[in-house]
Write a protein that holds these residues in place. Structure first.
Motif, PDB file in Angstrom:
ATOM      1  N   ILE A 104       0.720  -1.289   0.003  1.00 25.38           N
ATOM      2  CA  ILE A 104       0.087  -0.014  -0.088  1.00 25.38           C
ATOM      3  C   ILE A 104       0.879   1.203  -0.138  1.00 25.38           C
ATOM      4  O   ILE A 104       0.831   2.247  -0.759  1.00 25.38           O
ATOM      5  N   GLY A 105       1.694   1.119   0.668  1.00 22.79           N
ATOM      6  CA  GLY A 105       2.877   2.609   0.642  1.00 22.79           C
ATOM      7  C   GLY A 105       3.506   2.721  -0.528  1.00 22.79           C
ATOM      8  O   GLY A 105       3.576   3.962  -0.870  1.00 22.79           O
ATOM      9  N   ILE A 106       3.874   1.780  -1.350  1.00 30.09           N
ATOM     10  CA  ILE A 106       4.531   1.918  -2.454  1.00 30.09           C
ATOM     11  C   ILE A 106       3.652   2.261  -3.653  1.00 30.09           C
ATOM     12  O   ILE A 106       3.655   3.371  -4.438  1.00 30.09           O
ATOM     13  N   ILE A 107       2.376   1.731  -3.418  1.00 28.09           N
ATOM     14  CA  ILE A 107       1.257   2.126  -4.555  1.00 28.09           C
ATOM     15  C   ILE A 107       0.949   3.620  -4.293  1.00 28.09           C
ATOM     16  O   ILE A 107       0.780   4.467  -4.856  1.00 28.09           O
ATOM     17  N   PHE A 108       0.723   3.756  -2.881  1.00 24.50           N
ATOM     18  CA  PHE A 108       0.227   5.260  -2.458  1.00 24.50           C
ATOM     19  C   PHE A 108       1.330   6.408  -2.957  1.00 24.50           C
ATOM     20  O   PHE A 108       0.647   7.263  -3.670  1.00 24.50           O
ATOM     21  N   ILE A 109       2.298   6.107  -2.635  1.00 24.99           N
ATOM     22  CA  ILE A 109       3.699   7.075  -3.119  1.00 24.99           C
ATOM     23  C   ILE A 109       3.634   7.113  -4.709  1.00 24.99           C
ATOM     24  O   ILE A 109       3.737   8.060  -5.132  1.00 24.99           O
ATOM     25  N   GLY A 110       3.577   5.913  -5.379  1.00 20.38           N
ATOM     26  CA  GLY A 110       3.562   5.745  -6.626  1.00 20.38           C
ATOM     27  C   GLY A 110       2.461   6.543  -7.445  1.00 20.38           C
ATOM     28  O   GLY A 110       2.691   7.105  -8.354  1.00 20.38           O
ATOM     29  N   GLN A 111       1.274   6.295  -6.673  1.00 16.18           N
ATOM     30  CA  GLN A 111       0.168   7.157  -7.425  1.00 16.18           C
ATOM     31  C   GLN A 111       0.520   8.601  -7.525  1.00 16.18           C
ATOM     32  O   GLN A 111      -0.080   9.342  -8.246  1.00 16.18           O
ATOM     33  N   PHE A 112       1.050   9.198  -6.451  1.00 18.55           N
ATOM     34  CA  PHE A 112       1.245  10.570  -6.219  1.00 18.55           C
ATOM     35  C   PHE A 112       2.231  10.954  -7.257  1.00 18.55           C
ATOM     36  O   PHE A 112       1.943  12.135  -7.940  1.00 18.55           O
ATOM     37  N   MET A 113       3.409  10.184  -7.275  1.00 11.51           N
ATOM     38  CA  MET A 113       4.115  10.731  -8.559  1.00 11.51           C
ATOM     39  C   MET A 113       3.546  10.454  -9.952  1.00 11.51           C
ATOM     40  O   MET A 113       3.828  11.325 -10.678  1.00 11.51           O
TER      41      MET A 113
ATOM     42  N   LEU B  88      -4.211   7.836  16.345  1.00 11.26           N
ATOM     43  CA  LEU B  88      -4.966   8.829  15.717  1.00 11.26           C
ATOM     44  C   LEU B  88      -4.181   8.964  14.455  1.00 11.26           C
ATOM     45  O   LEU B  88      -4.892   9.354  13.461  1.00 11.26           O
ATOM     46  N   ALA B  89      -2.916   9.033  14.466  1.00 11.98           N
ATOM     47  CA  ALA B  89      -2.085   9.110  13.378  1.00 11.98           C
ATOM     48  C   ALA B  89      -2.434   7.995  12.120  1.00 11.98           C
ATOM     49  O   ALA B  89      -2.521   8.312  10.912  1.00 11.98           O
ATOM     50  N   HIS B  90      -2.330   6.707  12.561  1.00 20.15           N
ATOM     51  CA  HIS B  90      -2.645   5.789  11.730  1.00 20.15           C
ATOM     52  C   HIS B  90      -4.289   5.621  11.243  1.00 20.15           C
ATOM     53  O   HIS B  90      -4.592   5.363  10.098  1.00 20.15           O
ATOM     54  N   LEU B  91      -5.129   6.174  12.049  1.00 20.62           N
ATOM     55  CA  LEU B  91      -6.502   6.464  11.530  1.00 20.62           C
ATOM     56  C   LEU B  91      -6.697   7.529  10.476  1.00 20.62           C
ATOM     57  O   LEU B  91      -7.286   7.224   9.537  1.00 20.62           O
ATOM     58  N   ALA B  92      -5.690   8.428  10.723  1.00 17.38           N
ATOM     59  CA  ALA B  92      -5.781   9.373   9.502  1.00 17.38           C
ATOM     60  C   ALA B  92      -5.294   9.032   8.356  1.00 17.38           C
ATOM     61  O   ALA B  92      -5.820   9.413   7.244  1.00 17.38           O
ATOM     62  N   LEU B  93      -4.187   8.175   8.410  1.00 10.53           N
ATOM     63  CA  LEU B  93      -3.782   7.646   7.168  1.00 10.53           C
ATOM     64  C   LEU B  93      -4.774   6.463   6.205  1.00 10.53           C
ATOM     65  O   LEU B  93      -4.770   6.420   5.386  1.00 10.53           O
ATOM     66  N   TYR B  94      -5.160   5.692   7.214  1.00 12.59           N
ATOM     67  CA  TYR B  94      -6.553   5.067   6.993  1.00 12.59           C
ATOM     68  C   TYR B  94      -7.306   5.963   5.979  1.00 12.59           C
ATOM     69  O   TYR B  94      -8.105   5.480   4.976  1.00 12.59           O
ATOM     70  N   VAL B  95      -7.873   6.968   6.726  1.00 12.05           N
ATOM     71  CA  VAL B  95      -9.155   7.815   6.077  1.00 12.05           C
ATOM     72  C   VAL B  95      -8.344   8.451   4.668  1.00 12.05           C
ATOM     73  O   VAL B  95      -9.091   8.258   3.834  1.00 12.05           O
ATOM     74  N   PHE B  96      -7.278   8.747   4.671  1.00  5.94           N
ATOM     75  CA  PHE B  96      -6.575   9.311   3.476  1.00  5.94           C
ATOM     76  C   PHE B  96      -6.494   8.242   2.466  1.00  5.94           C
ATOM     77  O   PHE B  96      -6.598   8.672   1.083  1.00  5.94           O
TER      78      PHE B  96
ATOM     79  N   GLY C  77       1.568  14.345   2.693  1.00  2.05           N
ATOM     80  CA  GLY C  77       2.200  15.052   3.845  1.00  2.05           C
ATOM     81  C   GLY C  77       2.199  14.180   5.176  1.00  2.05           C
ATOM     82  O   GLY C  77       3.081  13.934   5.852  1.00  2.05           O
ATOM     83  N   LEU C  78       0.983  13.255   5.436  1.00  6.53           N
ATOM     84  CA  LEU C  78       0.888  12.394   6.334  1.00  6.53           C
ATOM     85  C   LEU C  78       1.885  11.367   6.211  1.00  6.53           C
ATOM     86  O   LEU C  78       2.510  10.615   7.035  1.00  6.53           O
ATOM     87  N   VAL C  79       1.950  10.817   4.977  1.00 10.48           N
ATOM     88  CA  VAL C  79       2.894   9.557   4.570  1.00 10.48           C
ATOM     89  C   VAL C  79       4.279   9.981   5.217  1.00 10.48           C
ATOM     90  O   VAL C  79       5.304   9.289   5.734  1.00 10.48           O
ATOM     91  N   ALA C  80       4.818  11.184   4.568  1.00  6.31           N
ATOM     92  CA  ALA C  80       6.003  12.032   5.056  1.00  6.31           C
ATOM     93  C   ALA C  80       6.414  12.109   6.742  1.00  6.31           C
ATOM     94  O   ALA C  80       7.411  11.533   6.983  1.00  6.31           O
ATOM     95  N   LEU C  81       5.172  12.331   7.471  1.00  9.96           N
ATOM     96  CA  LEU C  81       5.317  12.440   8.748  1.00  9.96           C
ATOM     97  C   LEU C  81       5.394  10.823   9.390  1.00  9.96           C
ATOM     98  O   LEU C  81       6.127  10.896  10.355  1.00  9.96           O
ATOM     99  N   HIS C  82       4.827   9.938   8.851  1.00  4.99           N
ATOM    100  CA  HIS C  82       4.800   8.588   9.136  1.00  4.99           C
ATOM    101  C   HIS C  82       6.113   7.994   9.017  1.00  4.99           C
ATOM    102  O   HIS C  82       6.615   7.250   9.757  1.00  4.99           O
ATOM    103  N   VAL C  83       6.684   8.202   7.867  1.00  5.61           N
ATOM    104  CA  VAL C  83       8.191   7.852   7.486  1.00  5.61           C
ATOM    105  C   VAL C  83       8.975   8.414   8.343  1.00  5.61           C
ATOM    106  O   VAL C  83      10.053   8.058   9.091  1.00  5.61           O
TER     107      VAL C  83
END
Length: 189
Positions: free
Chosen positions: A22-31, A92-100, A157-163
């Motif tokens: 999911i992380g790879i696809i999510f970042i790949g989708q952004f690019m 809460l941060a993980h919930l925000a990631l799921y929501v996005f 932005g949330l993914v960047a904070l997560h990383v």
């Protein structure tokens, strides 16, 4: 022997594979989204948009699977070194990631559904994905295009904070938060 399910201290194979996929696809989708709207060739742009839609539907399915798996497989406990504030904010941060991760592909699906261009979505050229039953209009398309754009930037932005948080745990706090998402649980842990 490594297990597919989570234990009290580590994640299992299923969680790890879904997380990284999911992380790879999510970042790949952004690019991909960034590139496809800046491509001069209409043919290439069209093909990139179709790929973006295909990956978006795949992402939506994987995130739903990830959430279902998470509901049946509680996350490992945080290490004792993690402070009280972080213990309260991490869920809460993980919930925000799921929501996005849900909101982004859903907003894309709404966008193509309300588009007056009526271009069908064919995930990986396998089948026609039906549009959502929403009225088509230029105004709705403009609104959802903007919403999708803002959600994408907020999500990345949330993914960047997560990383950054994972790297902080690994390099500054030197705890197991990152490594347990890399090395799966073993039977008996």
């Amino acid at each position: 022997m490594q297990t597919i399910t989570n234990t009290a201290t580590r994640y299992g194979w299923a969680t790890i594979v879904l997380h990284w996929l999911i992380g790879i696809i999510f970042i790949g989708q952004f690019m991909l989204g960034f590139v496809m709207v800046r491509t001069q060739s209409q043919r290439t742009a069209f093909e990139l948009i179709q790929l973006h839609k295909s990956l978006g539907f795949l992402l939506l399915g994987l995130v739903i699977l990830r959430i279902a798996w998470r509901l049946g497989n509680p996350a490992p406990l945080l290490p004792s070194s993690v402070g009280a504030l972080e213990r309260r904010s991490a869920p809460l941060a993980h919930l925000a990631l799921y929501v996005f991760q849900l909101a982004l592909p859903l907003s894309g699906w709404v966008l193509v559904s309300v588009s007056t261009l009526e271009i069908p979505s064919m995930p990986f050229n396998l089948f026609v994905m039906p549009n959502l039953p929403l009225p088509e209009s230029d105004a709705a398309e403009s609104f959802w295009a903007s919403a999708h754009w803002y959600l994408a930037y907020a999500g990345i932005g949330l993914v960047a904070l997560h990383v950054c948080a994972a790297l902080r745990h690994h390099f500054l706090l030197r705890d197991s938060v990152l490594t347990r998402m890399i090395t799966p649980s073993s039977a008996g842990e």
